[in-house]
Design a protein around this motif. Structure first.
Motif, PDB file in Angstrom:
ATOM      1  N   THR A  26      -0.793 -25.661 -19.592  1.00  0.00           N
ATOM      2  CA  THR A  26      -0.500 -26.649 -18.558  1.00  0.00           C
ATOM      3  C   THR A  26       0.394 -27.761 -19.096  1.00  0.00           C
ATOM      4  O   THR A  26       1.348 -28.193 -18.435  1.00  0.00           O
ATOM      5  CB  THR A  26      -1.809 -27.247 -18.009  1.00  0.00           C
ATOM      6  N   LEU A  27       0.101 -28.243 -20.294  1.00  0.00           N
ATOM      7  CA  LEU A  27       0.923 -29.291 -20.897  1.00  0.00           C
ATOM      8  C   LEU A  27       2.350 -28.808 -21.132  1.00  0.00           C
ATOM      9  O   LEU A  27       3.312 -29.560 -20.916  1.00  0.00           O
ATOM     10  CB  LEU A  27       0.294 -29.747 -22.216  1.00  0.00           C
ATOM     11  N   LYS A  28       2.496 -27.559 -21.557  1.00  0.00           N
ATOM     12  CA  LYS A  28       3.843 -27.015 -21.754  1.00  0.00           C
ATOM     13  C   LYS A  28       4.616 -26.946 -20.440  1.00  0.00           C
ATOM     14  O   LYS A  28       5.824 -27.163 -20.411  1.00  0.00           O
ATOM     15  CB  LYS A  28       3.755 -25.620 -22.378  1.00  0.00           C
ATOM     16  N   GLU A  29       3.899 -26.608 -19.368  1.00  0.00           N
ATOM     17  CA  GLU A  29       4.546 -26.499 -18.065  1.00  0.00           C
ATOM     18  C   GLU A  29       4.953 -27.869 -17.532  1.00  0.00           C
ATOM     19  O   GLU A  29       6.046 -28.041 -16.985  1.00  0.00           O
ATOM     20  CB  GLU A  29       3.577 -25.831 -17.073  1.00  0.00           C
TER      21      GLU A  29
ATOM     22  N   LYS B 236       4.008 -31.202  -8.126  1.00  0.00           N
ATOM     23  CA  LYS B 236       3.990 -30.062  -9.043  1.00  0.00           C
ATOM     24  C   LYS B 236       2.853 -30.185 -10.044  1.00  0.00           C
ATOM     25  O   LYS B 236       2.139 -29.216 -10.342  1.00  0.00           O
ATOM     26  CB  LYS B 236       5.335 -29.979  -9.772  1.00  0.00           C
ATOM     27  N   LYS B 237       2.666 -31.408 -10.566  1.00  0.00           N
ATOM     28  CA  LYS B 237       1.615 -31.631 -11.562  1.00  0.00           C
ATOM     29  C   LYS B 237       0.243 -31.364 -10.980  1.00  0.00           C
ATOM     30  O   LYS B 237      -0.581 -30.652 -11.575  1.00  0.00           O
ATOM     31  CB  LYS B 237       1.683 -33.068 -12.095  1.00  0.00           C
ATOM     32  N   TYR B 238      -0.027 -31.923  -9.808  1.00  0.00           N
ATOM     33  CA  TYR B 238      -1.364 -31.793  -9.244  1.00  0.00           C
ATOM     34  C   TYR B 238      -1.615 -30.391  -8.698  1.00  0.00           C
ATOM     35  O   TYR B 238      -2.760 -29.930  -8.652  1.00  0.00           O
ATOM     36  CB  TYR B 238      -1.588 -32.861  -8.173  1.00  0.00           C
ATOM     37  N   LYS B 239      -0.534 -29.715  -8.302  1.00  0.00           N
ATOM     38  CA  LYS B 239      -0.675 -28.306  -7.940  1.00  0.00           C
ATOM     39  C   LYS B 239      -1.055 -27.508  -9.179  1.00  0.00           C
ATOM     40  O   LYS B 239      -1.909 -26.616  -9.125  1.00  0.00           O
ATOM     41  CB  LYS B 239       0.640 -27.791  -7.350  1.00  0.00           C
ATOM     42  N   GLN B 240      -0.429 -27.846 -10.305  1.00  0.00           N
ATOM     43  CA  GLN B 240      -0.759 -27.193 -11.575  1.00  0.00           C
ATOM     44  C   GLN B 240      -2.193 -27.527 -11.996  1.00  0.00           C
ATOM     45  O   GLN B 240      -2.922 -26.669 -12.508  1.00  0.00           O
ATOM     46  CB  GLN B 240       0.226 -27.643 -12.652  1.00  0.00           C
ATOM     47  N   LEU B 241      -2.601 -28.780 -11.755  1.00  0.00           N
ATOM     48  CA  LEU B 241      -3.969 -29.190 -12.081  1.00  0.00           C
ATOM     49  C   LEU B 241      -4.978 -28.407 -11.250  1.00  0.00           C
ATOM     50  O   LEU B 241      -6.030 -27.999 -11.751  1.00  0.00           O
ATOM     51  CB  LEU B 241      -4.132 -30.697 -11.843  1.00  0.00           C
ATOM     52  N   PHE B 242      -4.643 -28.197  -9.964  1.00  0.00           N
ATOM     53  CA  PHE B 242      -5.542 -27.431  -9.097  1.00  0.00           C
ATOM     54  C   PHE B 242      -5.676 -25.997  -9.609  1.00  0.00           C
ATOM     55  O   PHE B 242      -6.780 -25.441  -9.662  1.00  0.00           O
ATOM     56  CB  PHE B 242      -4.989 -27.433  -7.663  1.00  0.00           C
ATOM     57  N   LYS B 243      -4.544 -25.395 -10.007  1.00  0.00           N
ATOM     58  CA  LYS B 243      -4.566 -24.029 -10.509  1.00  0.00           C
ATOM     59  C   LYS B 243      -5.373 -23.931 -11.797  1.00  0.00           C
ATOM     60  O   LYS B 243      -6.189 -23.022 -11.977  1.00  0.00           O
ATOM     61  CB  LYS B 243      -3.145 -23.530 -10.763  1.00  0.00           C
TER      62      LYS B 243
END
Length: 626
Positions: free
Chosen positions: A193-196, A165-172
């Motif tokens: 991103t940090l909040k998510e 989930k984190k790295y998917k968020q990082l990619f986005k």
């Protein structure tokens, strides 16, 4: 361990295996833990199974999950003696006070790659079911192993899911970073991103003072003080820094927002309730900070490039306008307005030096403030500094040099032409540190390009003035007077013409010499200049004869002015001389021409000379109307 014990272990492993559900792990990890405890309860016919965890900052233990009432979850209790024994022997049997039927079997569980016991499994069992301590110890030894394996596997799956989930968020967020060239958008995406990813963490963006960030984001100024040593270390070294705040029971990481050309700030992340920052989160935070730093750098470079283009356009446009033969007043008004708008300046002034008497002149078009008495302290201070240093001055807080000053942010740039100091431009604002250094450099470039055009305009107007100005008296030439009268006859409704002659001028030359004679003409000319308006035209008519044309002035007022001049010359000339004046007048109802206007004044002057001199004679032609 007997056959029954083996069977129980196999059943427990089977029940655990059924709980390896990725979808369930993603949705609700707490359900899996609760189901695992129920499996233990059913397999071992336990009255209750409870899982405890310890906080790193405390010795107390908190209930994670229990097969009993749900309202117990989250409550903190003390199990010090039993936990110490369990930690030492992996498990222990603890009698329950005032309960002769049940005991607690306490199992110590260690997390992945941890030496410290971070979970205790308490199984409430009937005493009669466990009569053989050896069998009991062997069985619960295996139970502890299987439960530990299950929890570690579950934790691995949770970590993998979180990482995904984190790295998917990082990619986005990386995609969004590189699709935006606005620093504000990049900062917002970092916080989002940090909040998510870390909803329970606290975070701040520590940015240098030259970054203008939106007020609704958790942004702090990056300041060098004892409380921010770790943050400053991260900013200076461009390396991650860690800080453990024992009093606040927090762990902090400082991640530099770095690009290829420098560091643009520091990301501060605070994790509450842990001794040291979680190692498994460091890599992601480092990647996020580096990605954000690169995006900030790209955005800043883009904004800088836009500003450079705008600066070049400003200089190009200004140069084009300044070289388009504008009048001096028009030129100064234009450049002051552009500087005021482009630099957000409160006051803009252009000060010229006089080489003859070391005085200064404020050019028209400068802010009205520079024509007031309060401006002298600024003009005198920077005049002295620039004359000595012959270099630009950039002051963020002028009150440190001169107390009680209204304007604190000041830029002063000398105007140099062929190595000669012509004056200086000064730009001011009441707020301290209002102008950036980039603004200062742009002002220097703009003034450099403007000085040549300004000097040419000054020379052109000085040349034009010389063409229409009498060299001796500094009054206008006769040709200029003729032009003004001709234009007035076409555009105005009325006007008065005064022709002046210095009485007995030949006698003055013969008595005192031609030098004194010239000085007398200059004295009379100065008296004329002091007693007429800027819109009136004082001229040297020829020899000792002078003339004045008063556009839009009626005869009565013109006669008053002429009589005042006769009196002033008589009283103030040295050696004392007198003048005679002939006055003529015209209006729209009379059919006057330039020649008739002059002839009437000349005839009136002749009469004044013949009838005693030192007087004013008005035209003798009957006026149709005044």
């Amino acid at each position: 361990m007997d056959f029954l014990g083996h069977q129980k272990i196999l059943i427990l492993k089977s029940r655990f295996f059924e709980l390896y559900d990725t979808n369930l792990i993603n949705e609700n990890y707490d359900i899996i833990i609760h189901e695992a405890l129920k499996a233990i309860q059913e397999v071992f016919d336990a009255a209750e199974v409870t899982l405890y965890t310890s906080e790193e900052w405390d010795v107390s233990w908190t209930i994670v999950s229990s097969t009993e009432k749900k309202d117990r979850i989250g409550k903190t209790i003390s199990l010090m003696e039993d936990v110490s024994l369990a930690c030492e022997h992996k498990f222990c049997r603890s009698p329950i006070k005032d309960d002769s039927v049940h005991d607690y079997m306490m199992l110590a569980l260690k997390g992945k790659e941890k030496e410290k016991v971070d979970h205790i499994l308490a199984i409430k069992i009937q005493k009669k079911l466990w009569d053989n301590p050896i069998e009991e110890n062997s069985l619960f030894d295996d139970v502890g192993k299987e439960v530990g394996i299950f929890f570690r596997n579950m934790q691995k799956m949770v970590d993998i899911t979180k990482d995904k989930k984190k790295y998917k968020q990082l990619f986005k967020v990386t995609e969004k970073f590189h699709s935006s060239m606005m620093m504000e958008d990049v900062l917002r995406e970092v916080i989002f991103t940090l909040k998510e990813v870390y909803p329970s963490y606290h975070y701040y963006l520590l940015l240098s003072h030259d970054n203008n960030s939106p007020m609704d984001l958790p942004v702090k100024d990056l300041e060098y003080d004892s409380e921010n040593m770790a943050a400053m270390e991260a900013y200076v070294t461009a390396k991650l820094q860690f800080e453990n705040l024992k009093e606040d029971k927090n762990s902090v990481i400082y991640a530099p927002l770095k690009g290829k050309q420098g560091v643009y700030g520091v990301l501060q992340i605070i994790v509450p309730g842990v001794i040291s920052f979680p190692k498994n989160e460091v890599e992601f935070i480092s990647l996020l900070a580096n990605t954000a730093g690169g995006a900030l750098e790209n955005a800043q470079l883009y904004q800088q490039s836009k500003k450079l283009v705008a600066d070049l356009q400003l200089i190009n446009e200004a140069s084009h306008q300044l070289n388009s033969n504008l009048r001096l007043n028009e030129m100064m008004t234009y450049i002051c307005e552009r500087i005021s708008a482009s630099f957000d300046a409160k006051e803009v002034g252009f000060i010229l030096f006089s080489l003859e008497n070391n005085s200064t002149t404020v050019l028209l078009g400068s802010s009205s403030f520079f024509f007031e008495h309060e401006s002298r302290q600024y003009i005198d201070y920077f005049k002295e500094k620039i004359q000595i240093e012959k270099d630009s001055l950039f002051l963020g807080d002028f009150s440190m040099q001169l107390e009680g000053t209204q304007y604190k942010s000041i830029m002063a740039v000398p105007m140099m032409q062929t190595g000669i100091l012509k004056g200086f431009a000064i730009v001011m604002h009441p707020d301290a540190y209002h102008f950036s250094f980039d603004t200062f450099k742009l002002l220097q470039s703009l003034i450099h390009h403007s000085t040549l055009a300004l000097t040419n305009s000054l020379l052109r107007e000085e040349l034009e003035k010389m063409v229409v100005t009498d060299h001796l008296t500094k009054l206008y030439s006769r040709s200029y007077l003729d032009e003004k009268i001709q234009r007035s006859l076409m555009e105005d409704k009325e006007g008065t013409f005064i022709l002046i002659d210095i009485d007995d001028f030949k006698l003055i030359n013969d008595t005192y010499g031609h030098q004194i004679g010239d000085d007398i003409i200059i004295q009379v000319a100065n008296i004329i200049k002091d007693n007429i308006r800027s819109s009136d035209v004082g001229s040297r008519w020829g020899g000792e004869e002078l003339a004045i044309y008063l556009p839009k002035v009626p005869l009565s007022l013109g006669v008053t002015i002429a009589e005042r001049l006769v009196k002033k010359v008589r009283e103030n000339s040295r050696p004392s001389v007198t003048i005679s004046c002939g006055v003529s007048y015209w209006n729209k109802l009379s059919e006057d021409t330039y020649n008739t206007l002059f002839k009437r004044a000349d005839k009136a002057l002749y009469i004044a000379k013949e009838t005693g001199k030192d007087k004013v004679i008005i035209q003798n032609t009957l006026l149709v109307s005044e």
